[in-house]
Write a protein that holds these residues in place. Sequence first.
Motif, PDB file in Angstrom:
ATOM      1  N   GLU A  64      15.112 -48.723  27.898  1.00 52.70           N
ATOM      2  CA  GLU A  64      14.299 -48.774  28.909  1.00 52.70           C
ATOM      3  C   GLU A  64      12.857 -48.098  28.994  1.00 52.70           C
ATOM      4  O   GLU A  64      12.263 -49.264  28.788  1.00 52.70           O
ATOM      5  CB  GLU A  64      15.325 -48.056  29.883  1.00 52.70           C
ATOM      6  CG  GLU A  64      14.088 -48.495  31.587  1.00 52.70           C
ATOM      7  CD  GLU A  64      15.309 -47.638  32.713  1.00 52.70           C
ATOM      8  OE1 GLU A  64      14.310 -47.451  33.674  1.00 52.70           O
ATOM      9  OE2 GLU A  64      16.565 -47.873  32.428  1.00 52.70           O
ATOM     10  N   SER A 112      11.007 -50.985  27.331  1.00 51.38           N
ATOM     11  CA  SER A 112      10.571 -52.662  27.888  1.00 51.38           C
ATOM     12  C   SER A 112       9.748 -51.607  28.922  1.00 51.38           C
ATOM     13  O   SER A 112       8.311 -52.347  28.930  1.00 51.38           O
ATOM     14  CB  SER A 112      12.177 -52.434  29.125  1.00 51.38           C
ATOM     15  OG  SER A 112      11.830 -53.115  29.881  1.00 51.38           O
ATOM     16  N   LYS A 113       9.529 -50.354  29.541  1.00 47.32           N
ATOM     17  CA  LYS A 113       8.515 -49.897  30.028  1.00 47.32           C
ATOM     18  C   LYS A 113       7.165 -49.661  29.373  1.00 47.32           C
ATOM     19  O   LYS A 113       6.021 -50.030  29.351  1.00 47.32           O
ATOM     20  CB  LYS A 113       8.543 -48.942  30.072  1.00 47.32           C
ATOM     21  CG  LYS A 113       9.320 -48.998  31.814  1.00 47.32           C
ATOM     22  CD  LYS A 113       9.765 -47.494  32.016  1.00 47.32           C
ATOM     23  CE  LYS A 113      11.406 -47.500  33.209  1.00 47.32           C
ATOM     24  NZ  LYS A 113      11.330 -46.698  33.922  1.00 47.32           N
ATOM     25  N   SER A 121       8.054 -55.497  29.421  1.00 54.95           N
ATOM     26  CA  SER A 121       8.984 -56.863  29.849  1.00 54.95           C
ATOM     27  C   SER A 121      10.655 -56.106  30.197  1.00 54.95           C
ATOM     28  O   SER A 121      10.492 -55.064  30.129  1.00 54.95           O
ATOM     29  CB  SER A 121       8.985 -56.952  28.119  1.00 54.95           C
ATOM     30  OG  SER A 121       8.101 -57.895  27.360  1.00 54.95           O
ATOM     31  N   VAL A 164      13.940 -55.075  30.445  1.00 55.75           N
ATOM     32  CA  VAL A 164      14.850 -54.696  29.425  1.00 55.75           C
ATOM     33  C   VAL A 164      15.824 -55.629  28.412  1.00 55.75           C
ATOM     34  O   VAL A 164      16.264 -55.138  27.477  1.00 55.75           O
ATOM     35  CB  VAL A 164      16.323 -53.840  29.923  1.00 55.75           C
ATOM     36  CG1 VAL A 164      16.945 -53.043  29.180  1.00 55.75           C
ATOM     37  CG2 VAL A 164      15.690 -52.720  30.713  1.00 55.75           C
ATOM     38  N   VAL A 182      13.736 -56.775  25.765  1.00 56.50           N
ATOM     39  CA  VAL A 182      14.291 -55.363  24.610  1.00 56.50           C
ATOM     40  C   VAL A 182      16.100 -55.181  23.986  1.00 56.50           C
ATOM     41  O   VAL A 182      15.931 -55.920  22.704  1.00 56.50           O
ATOM     42  CB  VAL A 182      13.689 -53.679  25.103  1.00 56.50           C
ATOM     43  CG1 VAL A 182      14.180 -53.364  23.991  1.00 56.50           C
ATOM     44  CG2 VAL A 182      12.627 -54.234  25.564  1.00 56.50           C
TER      45      VAL A 182
END
Length: 165
Positions: free
Chosen positions: A60, A63-64, A68, A70, A73
């Motif tokens: 996560e 992702s941040k 994008s 999660v 990823v």
Amino acid sequence: MNNSIKTTRFNTKDSIDRAKLRRKDIRKWTLIADGKTFTWSNRLERVQVIRGGVPYGSLETISKKINSPVKMVLNIVGVPQTTYNKKKGDHALLDSRDSELVLRISELIDFGLDVFNKENEKFQRWLNKPNLSLGGIAPIKFLDTISGINEVKFCLNRIEYGNFA
């Protein structure tokens, strides 16, 4: 005629002082996930973090960082959504292969942001835009392997030094 070369004595103190100054400039990488902070500044320290494992929550965090979902990823790392949901809830750790991938992606993102002068939007566009030096494929598509991450890093190096990338 005297052709002898004069040498100066090696000054150990100066050498140590220079090394101390360089040591202050060493880059520290940080990944924060599930309330834990993972820090490393060289390959050996990275290996220790990898062996210890990083939590599923680090996906996560990545992702941040790349702005994008999660799910994207998870596709990059190769973790099924159901496994992620279960393991994240249990605060489980990724295996060493996935931990290494997450750490290398995190390093690459930080490096990319440095190259783009902390302009996150520009870096995001570059990451998702097809790149000629990568065969017309977007750099983000290369993040699923260490070799792919290295290729993207080479592209960023070329940008940093003003070469075609």
